[in-house]
Design a protein around this motif. Sequence first.
Motif, PDB file in Angstrom:
ATOM      1  N   ARG A   1       0.863  -1.174   0.000  1.00  0.00           N
ATOM      2  CA  ARG A   1       0.000   0.000   0.000  1.00  0.00           C
ATOM      3  C   ARG A   1       0.899   1.224   0.000  1.00  0.00           C
ATOM      4  O   ARG A   1       1.857   1.314   0.777  1.00  0.00           O
ATOM      5  CB  ARG A   1      -0.903   0.019   1.233  1.00  0.00           C
ATOM      6  CG  ARG A   1      -1.845   1.225   1.281  1.00  0.00           C
ATOM      7  CD  ARG A   1      -2.651   1.272   2.561  1.00  0.00           C
ATOM      8  NE  ARG A   1      -1.824   1.451   3.738  1.00  0.00           N
ATOM      9  CZ  ARG A   1      -1.666   0.553   4.694  1.00  0.00           C
ATOM     10  NH1 ARG A   1      -2.289  -0.612   4.601  1.00  0.00           N
ATOM     11  NH2 ARG A   1      -0.891   0.780   5.730  1.00  0.00           N
ATOM     12  N   LEU A   2       0.612   2.157  -0.893  1.00  0.00           N
ATOM     13  CA  LEU A   2       1.370   3.395  -0.979  1.00  0.00           C
ATOM     14  C   LEU A   2       0.421   4.577  -0.758  1.00  0.00           C
ATOM     15  O   LEU A   2      -0.764   4.500  -1.067  1.00  0.00           O
ATOM     16  CB  LEU A   2       2.054   3.526  -2.344  1.00  0.00           C
ATOM     17  CG  LEU A   2       3.076   2.443  -2.703  1.00  0.00           C
ATOM     18  CD1 LEU A   2       3.597   2.661  -4.107  1.00  0.00           C
ATOM     19  CD2 LEU A   2       4.227   2.433  -1.704  1.00  0.00           C
ATOM     20  N   SER A   3       0.976   5.668  -0.251  1.00  0.00           N
ATOM     21  CA  SER A   3       0.161   6.858  -0.032  1.00  0.00           C
ATOM     22  C   SER A   3      -0.124   7.586  -1.341  1.00  0.00           C
ATOM     23  O   SER A   3      -1.084   8.353  -1.425  1.00  0.00           O
ATOM     24  CB  SER A   3       0.865   7.805   0.950  1.00  0.00           C
ATOM     25  OG  SER A   3       2.156   8.150   0.453  1.00  0.00           O
ATOM     26  N   PHE A   4       0.693   7.331  -2.371  1.00  0.00           N
ATOM     27  CA  PHE A   4       0.518   7.996  -3.655  1.00  0.00           C
ATOM     28  C   PHE A   4      -0.512   7.210  -4.471  1.00  0.00           C
ATOM     29  O   PHE A   4      -0.219   6.183  -5.065  1.00  0.00           O
ATOM     30  CB  PHE A   4       1.860   8.055  -4.389  1.00  0.00           C
ATOM     31  CG  PHE A   4       1.835   8.894  -5.648  1.00  0.00           C
ATOM     32  CD1 PHE A   4       1.343  10.187  -5.630  1.00  0.00           C
ATOM     33  CD2 PHE A   4       2.304   8.369  -6.837  1.00  0.00           C
ATOM     34  CE1 PHE A   4       1.336  10.954  -6.784  1.00  0.00           C
ATOM     35  CE2 PHE A   4       2.301   9.130  -7.995  1.00  0.00           C
ATOM     36  CZ  PHE A   4       1.811  10.428  -7.965  1.00  0.00           C
ATOM     37  N   LYS A   5      -1.742   7.678  -4.493  1.00  0.00           N
ATOM     38  CA  LYS A   5      -2.849   6.960  -5.105  1.00  0.00           C
ATOM     39  C   LYS A   5      -2.678   6.728  -6.610  1.00  0.00           C
ATOM     40  O   LYS A   5      -3.035   5.659  -7.119  1.00  0.00           O
ATOM     41  CB  LYS A   5      -4.165   7.687  -4.836  1.00  0.00           C
ATOM     42  CG  LYS A   5      -4.502   7.805  -3.357  1.00  0.00           C
ATOM     43  CD  LYS A   5      -4.581   6.438  -2.691  1.00  0.00           C
ATOM     44  CE  LYS A   5      -4.948   6.572  -1.218  1.00  0.00           C
ATOM     45  NZ  LYS A   5      -4.974   5.244  -0.535  1.00  0.00           N
ATOM     46  N   PRO A   6      -2.159   7.717  -7.387  1.00  0.00           N
ATOM     47  CA  PRO A   6      -1.974   7.437  -8.822  1.00  0.00           C
ATOM     48  C   PRO A   6      -1.064   6.247  -9.091  1.00  0.00           C
ATOM     49  O   PRO A   6      -1.295   5.486 -10.032  1.00  0.00           O
ATOM     50  CB  PRO A   6      -1.359   8.743  -9.346  1.00  0.00           C
ATOM     51  CG  PRO A   6      -1.864   9.794  -8.422  1.00  0.00           C
ATOM     52  CD  PRO A   6      -1.914   9.139  -7.083  1.00  0.00           C
ATOM     53  N   ALA A   7      -0.032   6.078  -8.250  1.00  0.00           N
ATOM     54  CA  ALA A   7       0.847   4.919  -8.421  1.00  0.00           C
ATOM     55  C   ALA A   7       0.092   3.626  -8.160  1.00  0.00           C
ATOM     56  O   ALA A   7       0.277   2.625  -8.865  1.00  0.00           O
ATOM     57  CB  ALA A   7       2.048   5.035  -7.490  1.00  0.00           C
ATOM     58  N   MET A   8      -0.769   3.621  -7.157  1.00  0.00           N
ATOM     59  CA  MET A   8      -1.576   2.433  -6.860  1.00  0.00           C
ATOM     60  C   MET A   8      -2.496   2.107  -8.033  1.00  0.00           C
ATOM     61  O   MET A   8      -2.625   0.946  -8.439  1.00  0.00           O
ATOM     62  CB  MET A   8      -2.403   2.685  -5.602  1.00  0.00           C
ATOM     63  CG  MET A   8      -1.598   2.887  -4.343  1.00  0.00           C
ATOM     64  SD  MET A   8      -0.978   1.355  -3.640  1.00  0.00           S
ATOM     65  CE  MET A   8      -2.479   0.718  -2.900  1.00  0.00           C
ATOM     66  N   ALA A   9      -3.114   3.135  -8.610  1.00  0.00           N
ATOM     67  CA  ALA A   9      -4.007   2.908  -9.744  1.00  0.00           C
ATOM     68  C   ALA A   9      -3.250   2.384 -10.952  1.00  0.00           C
ATOM     69  O   ALA A   9      -3.741   1.531 -11.692  1.00  0.00           O
ATOM     70  CB  ALA A   9      -4.729   4.211 -10.095  1.00  0.00           C
ATOM     71  N   PHE A  10      -2.043   2.888 -11.153  1.00  0.00           N
ATOM     72  CA  PHE A  10      -1.223   2.438 -12.276  1.00  0.00           C
ATOM     73  C   PHE A  10      -0.875   0.952 -12.146  1.00  0.00           C
ATOM     74  O   PHE A  10      -0.983   0.186 -13.095  1.00  0.00           O
ATOM     75  CB  PHE A  10       0.050   3.279 -12.355  1.00  0.00           C
ATOM     76  CG  PHE A  10       1.040   2.791 -13.373  1.00  0.00           C
ATOM     77  CD1 PHE A  10       0.831   2.995 -14.729  1.00  0.00           C
ATOM     78  CD2 PHE A  10       2.188   2.116 -12.974  1.00  0.00           C
ATOM     79  CE1 PHE A  10       1.747   2.553 -15.663  1.00  0.00           C
ATOM     80  CE2 PHE A  10       3.099   1.663 -13.894  1.00  0.00           C
ATOM     81  CZ  PHE A  10       2.884   1.884 -15.254  1.00  0.00           C
ATOM     82  N   VAL A  11      -0.488   0.553 -10.941  1.00  0.00           N
ATOM     83  CA  VAL A  11      -0.099  -0.838 -10.729  1.00  0.00           C
ATOM     84  C   VAL A  11      -1.298  -1.769 -10.873  1.00  0.00           C
ATOM     85  O   VAL A  11      -1.179  -2.888 -11.374  1.00  0.00           O
ATOM     86  CB  VAL A  11       0.569  -1.005  -9.353  1.00  0.00           C
ATOM     87  CG1 VAL A  11       0.872  -2.466  -9.070  1.00  0.00           C
ATOM     88  CG2 VAL A  11       1.845  -0.185  -9.291  1.00  0.00           C
ATOM     89  N   ARG A  12      -2.466  -1.323 -10.441  1.00  0.00           N
ATOM     90  CA  ARG A  12      -3.661  -2.158 -10.556  1.00  0.00           C
ATOM     91  C   ARG A  12      -3.950  -2.536 -12.009  1.00  0.00           C
ATOM     92  O   ARG A  12      -4.507  -3.604 -12.275  1.00  0.00           O
ATOM     93  CB  ARG A  12      -4.878  -1.437  -9.977  1.00  0.00           C
ATOM     94  CG  ARG A  12      -4.905  -1.321  -8.469  1.00  0.00           C
ATOM     95  CD  ARG A  12      -6.167  -0.614  -8.005  1.00  0.00           C
ATOM     96  NE  ARG A  12      -6.126  -0.244  -6.616  1.00  0.00           N
ATOM     97  CZ  ARG A  12      -6.478  -1.046  -5.617  1.00  0.00           C
ATOM     98  NH1 ARG A  12      -6.891  -2.268  -5.880  1.00  0.00           N
ATOM     99  NH2 ARG A  12      -6.418  -0.627  -4.364  1.00  0.00           N
ATOM    100  N   ARG A  13      -3.579  -1.676 -12.940  1.00  0.00           N
ATOM    101  CA  ARG A  13      -3.889  -1.902 -14.356  1.00  0.00           C
ATOM    102  C   ARG A  13      -2.715  -2.499 -15.127  1.00  0.00           C
ATOM    103  O   ARG A  13      -2.780  -2.627 -16.348  1.00  0.00           O
ATOM    104  CB  ARG A  13      -4.320  -0.580 -15.000  1.00  0.00           C
ATOM    105  CG  ARG A  13      -5.669  -0.092 -14.497  1.00  0.00           C
ATOM    106  CD  ARG A  13      -5.935   1.356 -14.876  1.00  0.00           C
ATOM    107  NE  ARG A  13      -7.279   1.788 -14.502  1.00  0.00           N
ATOM    108  CZ  ARG A  13      -7.647   2.116 -13.288  1.00  0.00           C
ATOM    109  NH1 ARG A  13      -6.770   2.067 -12.297  1.00  0.00           N
ATOM    110  NH2 ARG A  13      -8.888   2.477 -13.018  1.00  0.00           N
ATOM    111  N   THR A  14      -1.660  -2.854 -14.424  1.00  0.00           N
ATOM    112  CA  THR A  14      -0.493  -3.426 -15.095  1.00  0.00           C
ATOM    113  C   THR A  14      -0.755  -4.884 -15.439  1.00  0.00           C
ATOM    114  O   THR A  14      -1.184  -5.659 -14.576  1.00  0.00           O
ATOM    115  CB  THR A  14       0.741  -3.325 -14.182  1.00  0.00           C
ATOM    116  OG1 THR A  14       0.955  -1.965 -13.837  1.00  0.00           O
ATOM    117  CG2 THR A  14       1.970  -3.870 -14.902  1.00  0.00           C
TER     118      THR A  14
END
Length: 548
Positions: free
Chosen positions: A321-334
């Motif tokens: 879990r990261l505090s930077f939400k855009p990075a989390m969204a990016f990884v979810r779609r990888t």
Amino acid sequence: MRIEALAAFLVSLIHLISVCSAFQSGVPSRREPLIKLRVSAEAKQQVDNAPVSTFDWAKQWYPVAPAQDLDKYGPNKITLLGMDLAVWYHTPSSSWRAFRDVCPHRLVPLSEGRVEPSRGILQCAYHGWEFNADGSCARIPQLNEIDGGPVSPASMNPRACATAFPTRTEQGLVWVFPTSDEQAAEAAKPPALIPELGDADKIDATDFFFRDMPYGWDILVENLCDPSHIPFAHHEMMRGADRNDVDAVEMEIVDESDGGFAARKHPYPTGRGRYDVRFEAPCLLYYEIVDPQAKSYIGLGTYCIPTAPGRCRILARFPFRLSFKPAMAFVRRTPRWITHLSQNVVMDSDVVFLSSQDELLDGNRGRGGEYTSTPNYYMPAKCDAMVTSFRNWVGRKGGGGPTWLGTPAERSDGEPTGWLRPTAVPQRGGRDALLDRYRQHTDSCTSCRKAHRTLHIVREICVGSGICLLAGAAAGVGPAGTSAGKKLLASAGAALIFAPRAFIRPLISRLECAPWPRKKWRQPTDVAKELEELPDPTDMIKPPPQRE
């Protein structure tokens, strides 16, 4: 920018975001032993005085494969503790089943057979004997038994049954209990699950990476217990992995028991949070890095499966879990296969020398051999505390190593009672065999296998289309009737023919076998950069005095 470089950058970025950034300060391997450990007299006394426990390897739950990567329409051959299994999907109960991969009729492998989903039976490919989900014989065609009709006494004979093992599916993994005893399976310690995988706030794009490794189970666990090898073996593969900037790593063992041990990095890299590691025998090694101020969580969960002597399988998840939400969204779609590429690079970087280490230590490994501490290791640094603790557990608690079930038991007079041949240590082969990603991973992973097939199809389409465009340009048909049109078609055709070589072929090779080490990895320290920081020697030369 070439697509090859872009793909490599994307893979490195995903790997960075997912787990490896947490390891920048040090992250998270039978017969008469060939060599023995040099340990202090005090440490040796503690090991010798520790109570000896008999660990029953055959009465544990083992994850064998991600359910999504198994074929539901046919039996899957899987090896566990030196014993081949036929794992198949029973459609009526929507559950997986595991049989010993031997037909009781003529001892041929059941994994070569076929599954009838509507009837819920596994059929042997040799003579068509059929088996129910519990291993009982459903039909013997040679006795004129008809499906749904009366069953002959021969089919009800226990000798006609396949050996079935308890199975269950937890957290997307198929687990097998390699003892044909349901009561023992219910009484045994439950599977070592990773609670963080059930947290909706944590994600993992790898969705279980797995690979069959050409070295022993103990080497894999030992390697994962060693955070200090990261800057060297995995140099520049992740943030903080720099062999030119290495900090001391101190691991403290905080708990030891019959079921494993727990460790803690001391102190925590930033002075806050926690960095904990736990080993739950016989498979799970879990790293947990929590930084409450940054609101981040990094987990590394690995299951180390003893498949055969000199062979093992790794199953890994990276909940974070990261505090930077855009990075989390990016990884979810990888795409899953993209993340597996980065994991394969990490596994490639130490497979060659770990295999050699395993061959050297092979004399310590055996059915009744005991590890008297660790082999001939000299480990003066505190970063090796977990390696020592693991080797002590294997020697004092784990009975000296896995019990290989492919070897028959012996009677009191020394004669074998089983009919299976002993499992032999397989030949490891050359460097290409050690780095064979296709056989070790791609062919068994549904995501990577599909990507591999799709890339081949795209390459063929591009080349075929390019040839057609070149032919059209040469014939002067359609748009090629003009000089400009002919040049345009010829250029497009040439691009389609040569583009796969530059863009698609590198990705295909990364799914098959990538050479290691890379040229850049072996480059020495940048001496030129150090020389630039030195003063110019010409500035140190004083000009001769001027003559009047």
